[in-house]
Motif scaffolding. Sequence first.
Motif, PDB file in Angstrom:
ATOM      1  N   GLU A  16       0.833  -1.206   0.000  1.00 44.25           N
ATOM      2  CA  GLU A  16       0.000   0.000   0.000  1.00 44.25           C
ATOM      3  C   GLU A  16       0.864   1.252   0.000  1.00 44.25           C
ATOM      4  O   GLU A  16       0.513   2.259  -0.627  1.00 44.25           O
ATOM      5  CB  GLU A  16      -0.937  -0.007   1.205  1.00 44.25           C
ATOM      6  N   ALA A  17       2.006   1.183   0.681  1.00 42.52           N
ATOM      7  CA  ALA A  17       2.903   2.337   0.740  1.00 42.52           C
ATOM      8  C   ALA A  17       3.514   2.663  -0.612  1.00 42.52           C
ATOM      9  O   ALA A  17       3.986   3.795  -0.832  1.00 42.52           O
ATOM     10  CB  ALA A  17       4.008   2.075   1.763  1.00 42.52           C
ATOM     11  N   LEU A  18       3.494   1.698  -1.548  1.00 36.01           N
ATOM     12  CA  LEU A  18       4.043   1.921  -2.892  1.00 36.01           C
ATOM     13  C   LEU A  18       2.981   2.446  -3.858  1.00 36.01           C
ATOM     14  O   LEU A  18       3.295   2.769  -5.001  1.00 36.01           O
ATOM     15  CB  LEU A  18       4.605   0.609  -3.450  1.00 36.01           C
ATOM     16  N   GLY A  19       1.720   2.498  -3.392  1.00 35.87           N
ATOM     17  CA  GLY A  19       0.599   2.795  -4.284  1.00 35.87           C
ATOM     18  C   GLY A  19       0.559   4.230  -4.766  1.00 35.87           C
ATOM     19  O   GLY A  19       1.183   5.112  -4.177  1.00 35.87           O
ATOM     20  N   PRO A  20      -0.219   4.449  -5.872  1.00 31.46           N
ATOM     21  CA  PRO A  20      -0.889   3.420  -6.670  1.00 31.46           C
ATOM     22  C   PRO A  20       0.133   2.540  -7.379  1.00 31.46           C
ATOM     23  O   PRO A  20       1.138   3.036  -7.892  1.00 31.46           O
ATOM     24  CB  PRO A  20      -1.735   4.227  -7.661  1.00 31.46           C
ATOM     25  N   LEU A  21      -0.135   1.245  -7.401  1.00 30.07           N
ATOM     26  CA  LEU A  21       0.852   0.283  -7.884  1.00 30.07           C
ATOM     27  C   LEU A  21       0.976   0.309  -9.400  1.00 30.07           C
ATOM     28  O   LEU A  21       0.002   0.480 -10.133  1.00 30.07           O
ATOM     29  CB  LEU A  21       0.487  -1.126  -7.439  1.00 30.07           C
ATOM     30  N   SER A  22       2.187   0.102  -9.846  1.00 29.76           N
ATOM     31  CA  SER A  22       2.497  -0.047 -11.265  1.00 29.76           C
ATOM     32  C   SER A  22       3.426  -1.240 -11.412  1.00 29.76           C
ATOM     33  O   SER A  22       4.444  -1.333 -10.703  1.00 29.76           O
ATOM     34  CB  SER A  22       3.186   1.210 -11.802  1.00 29.76           C
ATOM     35  N   LEU A  23       3.091  -2.169 -12.318  1.00 30.37           N
ATOM     36  CA  LEU A  23       3.969  -3.312 -12.545  1.00 30.37           C
ATOM     37  C   LEU A  23       5.309  -2.855 -13.087  1.00 30.37           C
ATOM     38  O   LEU A  23       6.358  -3.390 -12.720  1.00 30.37           O
ATOM     39  CB  LEU A  23       3.309  -4.310 -13.499  1.00 30.37           C
ATOM     40  N   ARG A  24       5.296  -1.847 -13.944  1.00 31.59           N
ATOM     41  CA  ARG A  24       6.566  -1.323 -14.468  1.00 31.59           C
ATOM     42  C   ARG A  24       7.469  -0.857 -13.327  1.00 31.59           C
ATOM     43  O   ARG A  24       8.677  -1.158 -13.299  1.00 31.59           O
ATOM     44  CB  ARG A  24       6.300  -0.176 -15.442  1.00 31.59           C
ATOM     45  N   ASP A  25       6.892  -0.137 -12.368  1.00 33.39           N
ATOM     46  CA  ASP A  25       7.703   0.335 -11.248  1.00 33.39           C
ATOM     47  C   ASP A  25       8.221  -0.831 -10.406  1.00 33.39           C
ATOM     48  O   ASP A  25       9.379  -0.815  -9.956  1.00 33.39           O
ATOM     49  CB  ASP A  25       6.889   1.271 -10.360  1.00 33.39           C
ATOM     50  N   LEU A  26       7.370  -1.837 -10.184  1.00 38.26           N
ATOM     51  CA  LEU A  26       7.826  -2.989  -9.401  1.00 38.26           C
ATOM     52  C   LEU A  26       9.003  -3.675 -10.082  1.00 38.26           C
ATOM     53  O   LEU A  26       9.942  -4.130  -9.416  1.00 38.26           O
ATOM     54  CB  LEU A  26       6.682  -3.975  -9.201  1.00 38.26           C
ATOM     55  N   LEU A  27       8.945  -3.780 -11.409  1.00 37.04           N
ATOM     56  CA  LEU A  27       9.990  -4.500 -12.141  1.00 37.04           C
ATOM     57  C   LEU A  27      11.243  -3.670 -12.384  1.00 37.04           C
ATOM     58  O   LEU A  27      12.293  -4.228 -12.731  1.00 37.04           O
ATOM     59  CB  LEU A  27       9.434  -4.985 -13.488  1.00 37.04           C
ATOM     60  N   THR A  28      11.150  -2.349 -12.211  1.00 40.54           N
ATOM     61  CA  THR A  28      12.304  -1.490 -12.496  1.00 40.54           C
ATOM     62  C   THR A  28      12.835  -0.787 -11.243  1.00 40.54           C
ATOM     63  O   THR A  28      14.031  -0.827 -10.962  1.00 40.54           O
ATOM     64  CB  THR A  28      11.947  -0.444 -13.569  1.00 40.54           C
ATOM     65  N   LYS A  29      11.943  -0.175 -10.479  1.00 43.55           N
ATOM     66  CA  LYS A  29      12.380   0.603  -9.320  1.00 43.55           C
ATOM     67  C   LYS A  29      12.472  -0.234  -8.053  1.00 43.55           C
ATOM     68  O   LYS A  29      13.095   0.188  -7.073  1.00 43.55           O
ATOM     69  CB  LYS A  29      11.414   1.767  -9.076  1.00 43.55           C
ATOM     70  N   HIS A  30      11.832  -1.394  -8.061  1.00 41.17           N
ATOM     71  CA  HIS A  30      11.801  -2.223  -6.847  1.00 41.17           C
ATOM     72  C   HIS A  30      12.252  -3.648  -7.177  1.00 41.17           C
ATOM     73  O   HIS A  30      11.557  -4.625  -6.896  1.00 41.17           O
ATOM     74  CB  HIS A  30      10.391  -2.223  -6.247  1.00 41.17           C
ATOM     75  N   ARG A  31      13.417  -3.746  -7.783  1.00 36.32           N
ATOM     76  CA  ARG A  31      13.932  -5.044  -8.207  1.00 36.32           C
ATOM     77  C   ARG A  31      14.221  -5.955  -7.021  1.00 36.32           C
ATOM     78  O   ARG A  31      14.395  -7.161  -7.193  1.00 36.32           O
ATOM     79  CB  ARG A  31      15.219  -4.868  -9.028  1.00 36.32           C
ATOM     80  N   ASP A  32      14.281  -5.378  -5.808  1.00 35.26           N
ATOM     81  CA  ASP A  32      14.505  -6.208  -4.629  1.00 35.26           C
ATOM     82  C   ASP A  32      13.280  -7.046  -4.295  1.00 35.26           C
ATOM     83  O   ASP A  32      13.387  -8.042  -3.563  1.00 35.26           O
ATOM     84  CB  ASP A  32      14.861  -5.322  -3.427  1.00 35.26           C
ATOM     85  N   LEU A  33      12.107  -6.671  -4.815  1.00 33.19           N
ATOM     86  CA  LEU A  33      10.890  -7.439  -4.580  1.00 33.19           C
ATOM     87  C   LEU A  33      10.844  -8.605  -5.552  1.00 33.19           C
ATOM     88  O   LEU A  33      10.888  -8.422  -6.770  1.00 33.19           O
ATOM     89  CB  LEU A  33       9.659  -6.538  -4.744  1.00 33.19           C
ATOM     90  N   ARG A  34      10.746  -9.805  -5.027  1.00 36.16           N
ATOM     91  CA  ARG A  34      10.875 -11.018  -5.826  1.00 36.16           C
ATOM     92  C   ARG A  34       9.527 -11.441  -6.420  1.00 36.16           C
ATOM     93  O   ARG A  34       8.528 -11.486  -5.723  1.00 36.16           O
ATOM     94  CB  ARG A  34      11.431 -12.147  -4.964  1.00 36.16           C
ATOM     95  N   THR A  35       9.572 -11.779  -7.705  1.00 33.32           N
ATOM     96  CA  THR A  35       8.397 -12.341  -8.350  1.00 33.32           C
ATOM     97  C   THR A  35       8.832 -13.450  -9.291  1.00 33.32           C
ATOM     98  O   THR A  35      10.021 -13.728  -9.459  1.00 33.32           O
ATOM     99  CB  THR A  35       7.571 -11.266  -9.084  1.00 33.32           C
ATOM    100  N   SER A  36       7.856 -14.090  -9.916  1.00 36.00           N
ATOM    101  CA  SER A  36       8.128 -15.195 -10.831  1.00 36.00           C
ATOM    102  C   SER A  36       6.961 -15.282 -11.808  1.00 36.00           C
ATOM    103  O   SER A  36       5.870 -14.767 -11.541  1.00 36.00           O
ATOM    104  CB  SER A  36       8.272 -16.511 -10.044  1.00 36.00           C
ATOM    105  N   VAL A  37       7.200 -15.922 -12.952  1.00 30.77           N
ATOM    106  CA  VAL A  37       6.143 -16.090 -13.954  1.00 30.77           C
ATOM    107  C   VAL A  37       6.146 -17.530 -14.453  1.00 30.77           C
ATOM    108  O   VAL A  37       7.168 -18.219 -14.429  1.00 30.77           O
ATOM    109  CB  VAL A  37       6.316 -15.133 -15.158  1.00 30.77           C
ATOM    110  N   LEU A  38       4.979 -17.977 -14.881  1.00 28.25           N
ATOM    111  CA  LEU A  38       4.856 -19.302 -15.484  1.00 28.25           C
ATOM    112  C   LEU A  38       5.530 -19.286 -16.847  1.00 28.25           C
ATOM    113  O   LEU A  38       5.267 -18.402 -17.674  1.00 28.25           O
ATOM    114  CB  LEU A  38       3.381 -19.669 -15.635  1.00 28.25           C
ATOM    115  N   ARG A  39       6.370 -20.264 -17.099  1.00 31.08           N
ATOM    116  CA  ARG A  39       7.088 -20.325 -18.370  1.00 31.08           C
ATOM    117  C   ARG A  39       6.118 -20.388 -19.551  1.00 31.08           C
ATOM    118  O   ARG A  39       5.172 -21.177 -19.552  1.00 31.08           O
ATOM    119  CB  ARG A  39       8.013 -21.545 -18.404  1.00 31.08           C
TER     120      ARG A  39
END
Length: 262
Positions: free
Chosen positions: A108-131
Amino acid sequence: MTKQITKQITWTVFDAPPYTIVDGKNRDNGISDRIRRLLTARLSDYRHSTMTVPFPRILTSLKSGAEWCFVGGVKAPDREAFAVFSRPVAMFYPLRIVVRAPNRARFEALGPLSLRDLLTKHRDLRTSVLRYRALAPAADALFQQYPPGQTYSEFGEAFRMLLNDRLDYLVEFSSIAAYHARYLGAPGAFVGFPFAEENRVPVFPRVMCAGTPWGREVVARIDAVLAAERASPAYRGIVEAWAADEDLPRIRAVYDTFLASD
């Protein structure tokens, strides 16, 4: 004399609840499972078999022309090079940033959320995708441009990693997240956030078959069945199955869009 059936469809499935469910008490009772059963009943001049295989193998085999079909494929330009797609059979909606409930305030503190921001500005946050998955155009483009450090092959694997704090978030449809929370014995373990690049309209899964003369013939038959069935109350019940109560008004509001899509 009984007419001999010579034509065959091999239906492929992988564990992707609540769309395809391959084990447990809800086995073969997912949304795509029910649609597959409807189609096999209507296409009675074909012999039908079902095979459980990992999703990457489904795509690889369709590329080689295997006479396989899969209920739940999202149409994408790269897939249209080797596969043919039916009318929409259901809908994936809405798409969310899914996190563990204890991390609600952090996101919530990062909001409003953007996937672009998560993947670029917050690379420390771990995610994964289905191949090899196609989620939605905007999200797919971002994952291709900024690929996460890991991938997974089964939904259950990803949600166990999220629950066990080995991932910080997933980009996922709310019905899939809700199902896995219940399956893992932790209903309410996850919360979903809207984000800037989410699709405002549903993503439509379809039946995906090999892009061969055989596949085009099968899809034409499937489309005829869908044209007759999709407006019925029974079919609406299939599409709404497993949806979270809070999502039902949104799903019902866009059902006419689903019917008009080809």
